[in-house]
Design a protein around this motif. Structure first.
Motif, short mmCIF file in Angstrom:
data_model
loop_
_atom_site.label_atom_id
_atom_site.label_comp_id
_atom_site.label_asym_id
_atom_site.label_seq_id
_atom_site.Cartn_x
_atom_site.Cartn_y
_atom_site.Cartn_z
N UNK A 28 -34.46 62.45 4.88
CA UNK A 28 -35.56 62.04 3.99
C UNK A 28 -36.90 62.32 4.65
N UNK A 29 -37.12 63.56 5.11
CA UNK A 29 -38.32 63.90 5.88
C UNK A 29 -39.55 64.05 4.99
N UNK A 30 -40.68 63.64 5.51
CA UNK A 30 -41.96 63.89 4.88
C UNK A 30 -42.89 64.51 5.92
N UNK A 31 -44.00 65.05 5.47
CA UNK A 31 -44.95 65.64 6.42
C UNK A 31 -46.34 65.06 6.21
N UNK A 32 -47.12 65.06 7.28
CA UNK A 32 -48.50 64.59 7.23
C UNK A 32 -49.44 65.72 7.58
N UNK A 33 -50.61 65.74 6.96
CA UNK A 33 -51.61 66.80 7.20
C UNK A 33 -52.92 66.15 7.63
N UNK A 34 -53.50 66.68 8.72
CA UNK A 34 -54.75 66.15 9.25
C UNK A 34 -55.79 67.26 9.38
N UNK A 35 -57.04 66.86 9.24
CA UNK A 35 -58.14 67.84 9.26
C UNK A 35 -58.64 68.08 10.69
#
Length: 485
Positions: free
Chosen positions: A371-378
């Motif tokens: 159940x993987x999710x990903x995070x995005x950072x600036x």
């Protein structure tokens, strides 16, 4: 390579020869907006959850891949809002459904499918004594709340405010940003507590002594596991205070284990609610639990009866046939283990790609392998919707449809390899945006917007706005797009 029944491997990702185009999909989406409020039947499927002009309208699926109106074949993740664990067109399920349909879909009396499905489901779920089937998750979560209110004579419902979504009905939607049209009296009947925080539960109970009928939560999420003693503490508080403990197994059921997360963590609820992967995408949900509670809506009671899940389509045969065929698949092979193995393969590949690009702090992969999710950072290290949208845009151009990295047992080694290759290409563009300190000139159109928001028009969020995690926004700060499923 992992091989999966029902997947022929003939679906070729079209973007291998160049960027995907979505001209026909965009035209169909415009027409959908003229005919369907929001342009989709689930908020999570809305075009505002995808890069502008790049919301594929799908025509078929095969294994872990889908084809859109423009002929693009895409490797898909989060299939069916996490409902499809065995793959699109999985032959044993599809064939079982077709056989059931030929014998009649709906009758004036219970069918043998209801008996077989109930026996099979209850054998699969430890601690569940009775079950009633429906067609979607909101039906059964609301039914669980009603049973709790009847059984306890209390009116308040406690929901976990740090978790995403429980129902389309007023008792829950009143707590979200889209509470328009819900009377204040309904809003006043729902209270909250925080995940992994027993003190917040105790404080909530102290603030409303003898009034809490039910406490509902997911035992775990993609990014949060229960702290030692937390679930056990909830069980003790339920036994002491008298509220009904409800576990929402919509996502964890069939993805953590065939017996649900309750079988993994060893804490038995009073009631549990199921859906999604129960039918590999076919419409079937379930309310299960203690017989004394369930019978409040049955015939074997001297108390006032609850009107419980009396639906025309709740026991139609195709959904129950799908449930039985899915149960057969899980009994015959280690479906959860397959998802976990492929999820770990995907995690390792994406993390390696991010590290090699020097972007490990900007693109992160989180959660249970199934159940993987990903995070995005600036460029400032802040969670960013604009950078998330840029990443989605570049994945779509390279043949990957991924609001998350939630995998299925149909994802082959080749699917994972193609996904990692797409991530490598996407990160090259992502890196250029980080160097520039903005997505301007690289992101075509507006950033994705929170699925649950008060106003309809998507806001052009500045870089650094929004939330990190699965989905394109938040539900009252909870972080999800799986809304209305």
């Amino acid at each position: 390579m992992t091989q999966t029944a029902g997947s022929t491997g003939s679906a070729t990702v079209a973007s291998a020869s160049g960027p995907n185009r979505f001209v026909r999909s965009a035209a169909a989406q415009r027409r959908l907006h003229e005919l369907v409020p929001g342009g989709a039947h689930t908020y999570a499927r809305g075009s505002d959850q995808y890069p502008e002009g790049m919301a594929p309208v799908l025509v078929r699926g095969e294994g872990a891949r889908v084809q859109d109106l423009d002929g693009n074949w895409l490797v898909e993740y989060g299939m069916g809002l996490r409902a499809v664990t065995l793959g699109h067109g999985y032959a044993p399920v599809a064939d079982a459904v077709a056989r059931a349909a030929r014998d009649g879909v709906n009758f004036s009396r219970p069918s043998v499918w209801e008996l077989q499905a109930a026996e099979r489901f209850l054998a699969q779920v430890p601690g569940a004594e009775m079950v009633k089937f429906a067609k979607n998750g909101s039906d059964v979560t609301t039914a669980a709340v009603k049973l709790a209110r009847v059984a306890t004579g209390r009116d308040l419902v406690a929901v976990c405010t740090t978790q995403p979504f429980f129902s389309t009905d007023d008792w829950f939607v009143a707590t979200t940003a889209m509470s328009a049209g819900i009377p204040q009296a309904h809003r006043d009947l729902t209270v909250g507590f925080r995940y992994n925080d027993l003190d917040s539960v105790r404080a909530m109970l102290d603030a409303h002594p003898g009034r809490v009928a039910a406490l509902i939560l997911e035992q775990a999420t993609a990014t949060a596991e229960p702290a030692p003693g937390f679930l056990e503490g909830l069980r003790e508080l339920a036994d002491r205070d008298g509220f009904v403990l409800i576990f929402d197994e919509m996502i964890t059921g069939m993805r953590w284990a065939a017996g649900g997360a309750q079988s993994v963590y060893g804490v038995v609820p009073d009631l549990s609610t199921w859906g999604k992967a129960l039918g590999n995408g076919f419409s079937v949900s379930a309310l299960a639990g203690r017989a004394d509670l369930m019978e409040v809506g049955g015939l074997n009671t001297d108390a006032a009866r609850a009107f419980l899940l009396s639906t025309t389509h709740g026991a139609e045969t195709t959904g129950l046939a799908a449930l039985l065929a899915v149960a057969d698949a899980y009994a015959g092979r280690d479906v959860v283990g397959e998802m976990e193995r492929q999820g770990e393969l995907l995690r390792a590949g994406v993390e390696r790609a991010a590290a090699e690009a020097g972007l490990a702090e900007h693109l992160t992969v989180m959660g249970r392998a199934s159940c993987l999710v990903f995070g995005t950072r600036d460029h400032e290290g802040k969670p960013s919707q604009a950078f998330r949208t840029l990443f989605l845009q570049e994945l779509l151009e390279r043949g990957v449809l991924a609001q998350s990295f939630v995998i299925s047992a149909a994802h082959t080694d080749l699917d994972v390899e193609l996904t990692v290759d797409a991530v490598v290409g996407a990160l090259e563009v992502y890196g250029r945006a980080l160097d520039a300190g903005t997505t301007d000139g690289l992101l075509r159109g507006r950033p994705v917007a929170p699925a649950m928001r008060e106003r309809a028009a998507p806001r052009r969020l500045p870089d650094g706005g929004g939330t990190e995690g699965d989905g394109a926004g938040s539900v009252a700060g909870r972080g999800t797009t799986e809304v209305g499923s």
